[in-house]
Motif scaffolding. Sequence first.
Motif, PDB file in Angstrom:
ATOM      1  N   UNK A  81       2.118   8.774  -4.573  1.00 22.56           N
ATOM      2  CA  UNK A  81       2.730   8.005  -3.430  1.00 22.56           C
ATOM      3  C   UNK A  81       3.890   7.962  -3.842  1.00 22.56           C
ATOM      4  N   UNK A  84       7.608   9.787  -3.098  1.00 23.52           N
ATOM      5  CA  UNK A  84       6.924   9.712  -1.320  1.00 23.52           C
ATOM      6  C   UNK A  84       8.384   9.027  -0.482  1.00 23.52           C
ATOM      7  N   UNK A  94      -1.377   1.348  -3.914  1.00 24.79           N
ATOM      8  CA  UNK A  94      -2.030   2.794  -3.074  1.00 24.79           C
ATOM      9  C   UNK A  94      -2.883   3.379  -3.970  1.00 24.79           C
TER      10      UNK A  94
ATOM     11  N   UNK C  89       6.606   1.712   7.426  1.00 29.20           N
ATOM     12  CA  UNK C  89       4.970   1.835   6.950  1.00 29.20           C
ATOM     13  C   UNK C  89       3.972   1.214   5.969  1.00 29.20           C
ATOM     14  N   UNK C  90       4.246   0.859   5.450  1.00 27.05           N
ATOM     15  CA  UNK C  90       4.295  -0.019   4.002  1.00 27.05           C
ATOM     16  C   UNK C  90       3.053  -1.324   5.000  1.00 27.05           C
ATOM     17  N   UNK C  93       1.116  -0.283   6.792  1.00 29.57           N
ATOM     18  CA  UNK C  93      -0.665  -1.036   5.830  1.00 29.57           C
ATOM     19  C   UNK C  93      -0.763  -0.958   5.287  1.00 29.57           C
TER      20      UNK C  93
ATOM     21  N   UNK D  96      -1.260   5.931   4.985  1.00 33.69           N
ATOM     22  CA  UNK D  96       0.576   5.746   5.591  1.00 33.69           C
ATOM     23  C   UNK D  96       1.122   4.855   5.097  1.00 33.69           C
ATOM     24  N   UNK D  97       0.775   4.196   3.594  1.00 38.95           N
ATOM     25  CA  UNK D  97       1.169   3.744   2.834  1.00 38.95           C
ATOM     26  C   UNK D  97       2.201   4.358   2.109  1.00 38.95           C
ATOM     27  N   UNK D  98       1.913   5.898   2.366  1.00 35.27           N
ATOM     28  CA  UNK D  98       2.852   6.969   1.719  1.00 35.27           C
ATOM     29  C   UNK D  98       3.808   7.806   2.061  1.00 35.27           C
ATOM     30  N   UNK D  99       3.654   7.236   3.433  1.00 34.40           N
ATOM     31  CA  UNK D  99       4.914   7.341   4.573  1.00 34.40           C
ATOM     32  C   UNK D  99       6.382   7.162   4.561  1.00 34.40           C
TER      33      UNK D  99
END
Lengths: 254, 254, 254, 254
Positions: A81, A84, A94, C89-90, C93, D96-99
Amino acid sequence: MSDESADWWATSIVRMAPGVVELRGRPVQDLIGSVDFVSMIWLMVRGSSPSTREAALLEAALVASVDHGPQAPSIAIARMTATCGVGINNAMASGINALGDSHGGAGQQCVEVLTEIVSLEDSGIGIDAAASQVAGRHRYVPGFGHRFHPVDPRRAPLLSLVDSAVADGVVAGRHLMAARAVEKYLARVPMNIDGATAVIYAELGFAPELARGLFVLGRSVGILAHAWEETTQGMRNKGPIPRSILPTYRGEAG
Amino acid sequence: MSDESADWWATSIVRMAPGVVELRGRPVQDLIGSVDFVSMIWLMVRGSSPSTREAALLEAALVASVDHGPQAPSIAIARMTATCGVGINNAMASGINALGDSHGGAGQQCVEVLTEIVSLEDSGIGIDAAASQVAGRHRYVPGFGHRFHPVDPRRAPLLSLVDSAVADGVVAGRHLMAARAVEKYLARVPMNIDGATAVIYAELGFAPELARGLFVLGRSVGILAHAWEETTQGMRNKGPIPRSILPTYRGEAG
Amino acid sequence: MSDESADWWATSIVRMAPGVVELRGRPVQDLIGSVDFVSMIWLMVRGSSPSTREAALLEAALVASVDHGPQAPSIAIARMTATCGVGINNAMASGINALGDSHGGAGQQCVEVLTEIVSLEDSGIGIDAAASQVAGRHRYVPGFGHRFHPVDPRRAPLLSLVDSAVADGVVAGRHLMAARAVEKYLARVPMNIDGATAVIYAELGFAPELARGLFVLGRSVGILAHAWEETTQGMRNKGPIPRSILPTYRGEAG
Amino acid sequence: MSDESADWWATSIVRMAPGVVELRGRPVQDLIGSVDFVSMIWLMVRGSSPSTREAALLEAALVASVDHGPQAPSIAIARMTATCGVGINNAMASGINALGDSHGGAGQQCVEVLTEIVSLEDSGIGIDAAASQVAGRHRYVPGFGHRFHPVDPRRAPLLSLVDSAVADGVVAGRHLMAARAVEKYLARVPMNIDGATAVIYAELGFAPELARGLFVLGRSVGILAHAWEETTQGMRNKGPIPRSILPTYRGEAG
């Protein structure tokens, strides 16, 4: 007036006013520089202060939990992560999110196992019988055995500290005895890090769910260290395996 | 053979083998019971060990950061998530996930500000001129001013510890001087918790991004305490306001 | 050679090669512009293609699930997180992370309830007896009753679509009958959104855990809309209540 | 009275009352079964309804985005998290948190690039000059080039749909021309999935940040499919590489 909303967010942990922050009834300025971080953890979570020896046990459990390498999903996830394009707090989040029932939850489950054994003993059952009764219900007893280490190197130093604490009357030692009775029952399946720290958390009187919460605090240190190491290496969008290795396709031809 | 995958996950932090866990080159059994938790954080993140006085400064910063009440989004989020039927690690993760650029990132940005001032000073500019040049670029200088506290009660005890450390040669004090020059430039906008801890992190040589990472470690304690208090109260699916208060609808009639 | 790592990440969902992306055995270029999004969801999750009528049922369940307002923790959390200086996105999430057993999991649990009733019926028990036996074990039957709506406005249109599908032989209707038998047993506690969509998911043959997964896909739309609305309003570090309302302190005096 | 709290959570998206759910001013019971899922996404995010052709373009972008295999960190993270004893929503959240900016953010950045080129053109600069001016500032232009595919197989079908939409006057086509001008400037670095979907989002008038939000909705489908496939395989605590492969240690001897 919005008393209803103020009540909705009522808490016993913190009192705020302009210029005032009180944590568990103590002004924050009296805590800074006076209270060590581990005692602060205890104060915040339980509302009381530990003795020096109690804090030392908790400290050992936290230190023992910080890291078990990038093959642990929590660590690998945080590292990936971090590549990213998100903040380091997102990478940590995460990793922590993966410390679920089967990754970070064994300590919590082990506290429950030990507590049940102690409780059976209270009802007059011998400890070995209690241990075999409770442990016998599990295919894998949480906190015992390790798929990588024949003997977990963290077991001996943690138990040695608990032994001293029992000898000095810091803790009662009944959960330690319960854990040793489980080891005896299982024969060649010694306590792992989750079991040895569960003994500490149970002896110190933490609720089972807090065993997981405290493990999260400890493992967060390793998660931060790994996320940061990965960040300094500058890779982008790191996947689990090098790009030259293509995953096997197991579906049918299109 | 899978050398490529082993290299892909190479690390300087931990070495694993059956029966062996070494953290930063030191066997874990030598660390448990010997190294305090704050020094362990330093060791893991930086690869070296702090002096006692250095560890004390880091400890004060961590203690000062644990909580600022349920009006902080990170705390409210962790409490709400804890009522939704997930593990306590998931509740903690969501709270931590909110410690972004504007919530948990001010310390990181303040380290950058202080470092730039020190660096301008190195190039021959006076510290007051350097402070006004750097601070003048910001509408709100990160780490200074507080929308709730006229004076943040955590400022004085933290700076007092840094003053002593400077007097004793533990740290150089240049980032402290830079921060005080910013305070002078801003007049009535004193350092807040993010500024005072940024001074500590910068004096101790932590990279800016680690200021956020360390803040996460500190605030995680409050996040855990609040998630647990909420859990013990047994509410389900707690929203931000009581159900009797309906949010105002600002759209058009349907 | 790294066959071991390629096998570790084997999948039936996707095949990749330079210039090639095949999803469930079908080249991605054949799917784009040909397959609708809801059928794509079905294809990805189950590996097969739905009929038009099956896709329409799934579509209705997804549409019905998109939002239930900012008093739902998932929505409030996404909005608050969006003000903290992280990517959208965070924020999404963290909202999704709150869709746990008691917030997003009722549909999953309801599929299990309906499946058990149908299975009891298969063993020869009448549907009313089966419904009362299974529902009677729950203090609150998941998918039935709502603490805000006397009758959930999403119930009728969803059940009407299932009725038509049963009439036309698209689905068998046994889970629908099971749900109605539960309503009869509970008397004045009608199906809610989780119950009505659970009927659809169960009739379509989705595994219980996918009921939650599909609910996440639907609710993510509302989560995105709210996170974005909040973003456009420009607030920073939004807490759950206005700053002028201080949470009640329930601890002891310091 | 708590008007202040009701205002704090005011929204134009949803209106709630007992028995009433209105989304963007429309009763939910009128939407279920009448509005397709993609149009619902548009309605929720923008407050208006798309034409059929506009919805078809959005649909193609969403379908094209669902998956790019387990070497993408978001997919691998979701799969690993799914093995750790958490809910499927938690596994999806971590994926999703990694997007972030570099994994899911290229579309957002590409919309910004295309918008700037169109805006320069508005000021009288020729499109090729505008494209080279804007693209020339980037080492890697977001949305162009792929480290795995010489030509991204999703590019042609997406652009073909945009070409038709331009021919029929559905969209103006200026962002498409801008993207093609960038391709011309870069010579052999064609648009990738992020670039081709950015063209669609920009032509349809979505704000750049929503390009990321919509990508999240699309990729969530693949994230769910992979999390579920992993769940059905029953592994516990899956790390990034098989346990038989030990990561290389790059630190110094202890």
